[in-house]
Every structure is written in structure tokens, then in C-alpha cells.
Scaffold this active site. Structure first.
Site, short mmCIF file in Angstrom:
data_model
loop_
_atom_site.label_atom_id
_atom_site.label_comp_id
_atom_site.label_asym_id
_atom_site.label_seq_id
_atom_site.Cartn_x
_atom_site.Cartn_y
_atom_site.Cartn_z
N CYS A 81 46.00 37.58 31.57
CA CYS A 81 44.92 37.45 30.58
C CYS A 81 45.38 36.57 29.41
O CYS A 81 45.65 35.39 29.62
CB CYS A 81 44.45 38.83 30.14
SG CYS A 81 42.82 38.80 29.32
N HIS A 195 42.64 40.82 35.25
CA HIS A 195 43.59 41.93 35.08
C HIS A 195 43.93 42.51 36.45
O HIS A 195 43.15 43.31 36.98
CB HIS A 195 42.98 43.02 34.19
CG HIS A 195 42.90 42.64 32.75
ND1 HIS A 195 43.94 42.86 31.87
CD2 HIS A 195 41.91 42.05 32.04
CE1 HIS A 195 43.60 42.43 30.67
NE2 HIS A 195 42.37 41.92 30.74
N GLU A 197 45.99 44.76 37.16
CA GLU A 197 46.20 46.21 37.04
C GLU A 197 44.89 46.98 36.99
O GLU A 197 44.88 48.21 37.09
CB GLU A 197 47.04 46.51 35.79
CG GLU A 197 46.32 46.41 34.47
CD GLU A 197 46.16 45.00 33.92
OE1 GLU A 197 45.73 44.86 32.76
OE2 GLU A 197 46.47 44.02 34.65
#
Length: 217
Positions: A81, A195, A197
Site C-alpha cells: 500500500c 493489501h 493480508e
């Protein structure tokens, strides 16, 4: 598996990145000073917030030169990001600010209207497919190599990387009828705008792809 060091400069939600990396089998450490960065085997640079603020925090903590030194040495580095955006040369966000310059090109605001002139929501928040940039037909030779074009990841951003060299432009996602840079890659340096994650199995596959390319795996 080498230890993955997450760079902590005070501008990121580190816990979710840590948990995702550990789920993929990595041991995780944190670095908040230059010496810890210089001793790292693998580096992850996450980030949320503005480009100017992020770079200011890196510089205040003396981390910029250490990151550049490690990248020059060939240490695997993943930017996520804002961390991806700071890999590039500069951004006007928060006032013109120079970035790390590891990937040539600026970071610029997303367009406020789509290709038909209709208002476009900024920031771009939500899921978007990943497609091969430039002359690529797949993501081979990069951490995205196990991903099929079109698989989706989760985005939250108002600015976009604009790589100057087409060979550094790994993946894009369509937004408002335009291609928006989703990933960059050059040698040991990779950046993803999304992202991983927060992107389910696709995101985990990308993190595993990054880890699989690290020495000692």
C-alpha cells in the site's frame, strides 16, 4: 525459512501483516531503528496514511538510508500500500515529497471521473482483479507467479503508482475504465498497492510467493 523483518516507522497496522506472514510459515521480527534494518534477511515495508507523512517518519528515524542500502545489497523487499508508493520517486500527496526512488516514476492522484466523465469514488475501496501489465501473459518470475490473471485482491487508496519503465510494471487493476497500477517488481524489490493480508487466499498465495523467492527457503 528466514526471519521476515517488518519495518515499524509508526504509520502502519503491523499486527495484520504479522499474522498473515506467520500463517504462511514465516518468523517475524520488527525493526524501528537503522541497525535492525541493516541486520534483516528479508524486509516488508507496510504503510497507511499520506506519502509525505510516511517519508517524514522514515527519515526522522534514520530508516531511509538503511532501506536503500539493503535494497542495493539484494535483500528481498516487499512494499504494501503506502509502502509500495514510497518505493517510487515522488508524490504530491501532503506536499511534493521525494520517495525512496527504488522504482522509477511518480505517484499521482487517482482520476476523479471515469472514462465516460462520470464521477468516480475516491478513494478506491474494494476488490479488484489483477491483470498482467505490458507484454506479460502471466506473473512468472515474481511473487505473483501463482496468481491467475483476474483473481481479486482488496484495495484502499487515493493515489496510484506510475512506473516509468514498463518492465517494472507488474500488474494493474481496472478502475473507472482505466488501468491502475496494482503491483511493481524489479529484481529483489516488489510493491503491491492492495493489501495481501486482507485479500484471503489470493493474498496469502502472494505472500507465500514472496517468501519462496527469499534466500534460505
Amino acid at each position: 525459512m528466514p526471519t521476515v523483518t517488518i519495518i515499524d516507522y509508526g504509520r502502519s497496522n503491523l499486527l495484520s501483516v504479522q499474522r498473515a506472514l506467520e500463517f504462511c510459515g514465516a518468523q517475524v521480527a520488527f525493526a524501528s531503528d537503522p541497525q535492525q534494518v541493516l541486520e534483516a534477511e528479508v524486509l516488508v515495508l507496510p504503510g497507511v496514511g499520506s506519502f509525505a507523512d510516511g517519508m517524514s517518519m522514515l527519515r526522522q528515524r534514520g530508516l531511509e538510508k538503511a532501506i536503500l542500502a539493503k535494497a542495493e545489497q539484494g535483500t528481498p523487499l516487499l512494499g504494501i500500500c503506502l509502502g509500495m508508493q514510497m518505493l517510487l520517486d515522488s508524490s504530491p500527496e501532503g506536499g511534493f515529497t521525494k520517495g525512496l526512488g527504488l522504482i522509477a516514476g511518480p505517484v499521482l492522484p487517482l482520476e476523479s471521473a471515469d472514462v465516460q466523465g462520470q464521477p468516480l469514488r475516491v478513494p478506491h475501496v474494494g476488490w479488484g482483479g489483477l491483470f498482467c501489465a505490458g507484454e506479460r501473459s502471466d506473473f512468472s518470475g515474481s511473487p505473483l507467479e501463482k496468481i491467475r490473471p483476474g483473481e481479486e485482491t482488496y484495495f484502499v487508496h487515493s493515489y496510484q503508482a506510475c512506473p516509468a519503465r514498463k518492465q517494472d510494471y507488474l500488474a494493474y487493476t481496472p478502475y473507472g475504465g482505466r488501468p491502475v497500477c496494482a503491483a511493481v517488481h524489479r529484481e529483489n524489490v516488489t510493491g503491491v498497492q492492495f493489501h495481501p493480508e486482507k485479500s484471503g487466499e489470493v493474498g496469502l498465495a502472494i505472500l507465500r510467493g514472496f517468501l519462496s523467492r527469499c534466500p534460505g527457503v
